[in-house]
Design a protein around this motif. Structure first.
Motif, short mmCIF file in Angstrom:
data_model
loop_
_atom_site.label_atom_id
_atom_site.label_comp_id
_atom_site.label_asym_id
_atom_site.label_seq_id
_atom_site.Cartn_x
_atom_site.Cartn_y
_atom_site.Cartn_z
N MET A 281 0.82 -1.21 0.00
CA MET A 281 0.00 0.00 0.00
C MET A 281 0.86 1.26 0.00
O MET A 281 0.50 2.26 -0.62
CB MET A 281 -0.95 -0.01 1.20
N GLU A 282 2.00 1.21 0.66
CA GLU A 282 2.87 2.39 0.70
C GLU A 282 3.36 2.74 -0.70
O GLU A 282 3.36 3.90 -1.09
CB GLU A 282 4.05 2.15 1.64
N LEU A 283 3.76 1.75 -1.45
CA LEU A 283 4.21 1.97 -2.82
C LEU A 283 3.04 2.44 -3.69
O LEU A 283 3.19 3.32 -4.53
CB LEU A 283 4.81 0.69 -3.39
N PHE A 284 1.87 1.87 -3.48
CA PHE A 284 0.68 2.24 -4.24
C PHE A 284 0.32 3.71 -4.05
O PHE A 284 -0.01 4.41 -5.00
CB PHE A 284 -0.48 1.34 -3.82
N LEU A 285 0.39 4.20 -2.82
CA LEU A 285 -0.01 5.58 -2.51
C LEU A 285 1.13 6.60 -2.63
O LEU A 285 0.90 7.79 -2.44
CB LEU A 285 -0.59 5.65 -1.10
N GLN B 174 -4.60 3.62 7.78
CA GLN B 174 -6.02 3.54 7.45
C GLN B 174 -6.24 2.83 6.12
O GLN B 174 -7.17 2.03 5.99
CB GLN B 174 -6.63 4.94 7.42
N ALA B 175 -5.40 3.09 5.13
CA ALA B 175 -5.53 2.43 3.83
C ALA B 175 -5.32 0.93 3.96
O ALA B 175 -6.02 0.14 3.31
CB ALA B 175 -4.55 3.03 2.83
N ASN B 176 -4.38 0.52 4.79
CA ASN B 176 -4.15 -0.91 5.01
C ASN B 176 -5.36 -1.56 5.68
O ASN B 176 -5.73 -2.68 5.35
CB ASN B 176 -2.89 -1.14 5.84
N LEU B 177 -5.99 -0.84 6.62
CA LEU B 177 -7.19 -1.37 7.27
C LEU B 177 -8.35 -1.47 6.26
O LEU B 177 -9.06 -2.47 6.22
CB LEU B 177 -7.60 -0.49 8.45
N HIS C 176 -18.59 -0.07 8.27
CA HIS C 176 -17.46 -0.26 9.18
C HIS C 176 -17.26 0.95 10.10
O HIS C 176 -16.83 0.81 11.23
CB HIS C 176 -16.19 -0.54 8.39
N LEU C 177 -17.56 2.15 9.58
CA LEU C 177 -17.33 3.36 10.37
C LEU C 177 -18.62 3.97 10.90
O LEU C 177 -18.60 5.07 11.45
CB LEU C 177 -16.60 4.41 9.51
N GLY C 178 -19.72 3.28 10.77
CA GLY C 178 -21.01 3.83 11.16
C GLY C 178 -21.10 4.28 12.60
O GLY C 178 -21.73 5.29 12.90
N SER C 179 -20.47 3.56 13.51
CA SER C 179 -20.59 3.90 14.93
C SER C 179 -19.40 4.71 15.45
O SER C 179 -19.30 4.95 16.64
CB SER C 179 -20.72 2.61 15.74
N ARG C 180 -18.51 5.10 14.56
CA ARG C 180 -17.33 5.87 14.98
C ARG C 180 -17.66 7.36 15.08
O ARG C 180 -18.68 7.83 14.58
CB ARG C 180 -16.18 5.67 13.98
N SER C 181 -16.76 8.10 15.67
CA SER C 181 -16.97 9.54 15.84
C SER C 181 -16.89 10.25 14.48
O SER C 181 -16.35 9.73 13.51
CB SER C 181 -15.93 10.14 16.78
N GLU C 182 -17.43 11.46 14.46
CA GLU C 182 -17.41 12.25 13.23
C GLU C 182 -15.98 12.53 12.77
O GLU C 182 -15.68 12.48 11.58
CB GLU C 182 -18.15 13.58 13.47
#
Length: 91
Positions: free
Chosen positions: A7-11, A28-31, A60-66
């Motif tokens: 992912m590091e090479l990709f980004l 975050q991209a790896n996750l 996946h992020l529905g219940s996380r903070s804004e």
């Protein structure tokens, strides 16, 4: 035997900012990649569709903070810019 996706090479071409920001985007991209690979068996961003990223942001992020959702949205926008798709994701 294939190599794991880097992912590091990709980004590398679209990743800018401070060291901490780059590390956060990579983490975050790896996750994101791991979650999409587990759910849909799509190992690389080249195989993703818009629905995969939309699913990640909503389910996946529905219940996380804004703030958490915002930082992941920034990472998703970097991924979309890198794969050169016209997809738009809003908060």
């Amino acid at each position: 035997m294939s190599k794991p996706f880097d992912m590091e090479l990709f980004l590398a071409g679209v990743l800018t900012g401070s060291h901490a920001s780059r590390k956060r985007h990579l983490r975050q991209a790896n996750l994101i990649q791991a979650e999409i690979a587990e759910r849909w068996q799509r190992e690389t961003p080249w195989a993703w569709q818009r629905k995969h990223l939309a699913w990640f942001l909503s389910h996946h992020l529905g219940s996380r903070s804004e703030a958490t959702r915002y930082y992941y949205l920034l990472t998703v926008r970097l991924l979309v810019r890198r794969i050169e798709k016209p997809w738009v994701f809003n908060r």
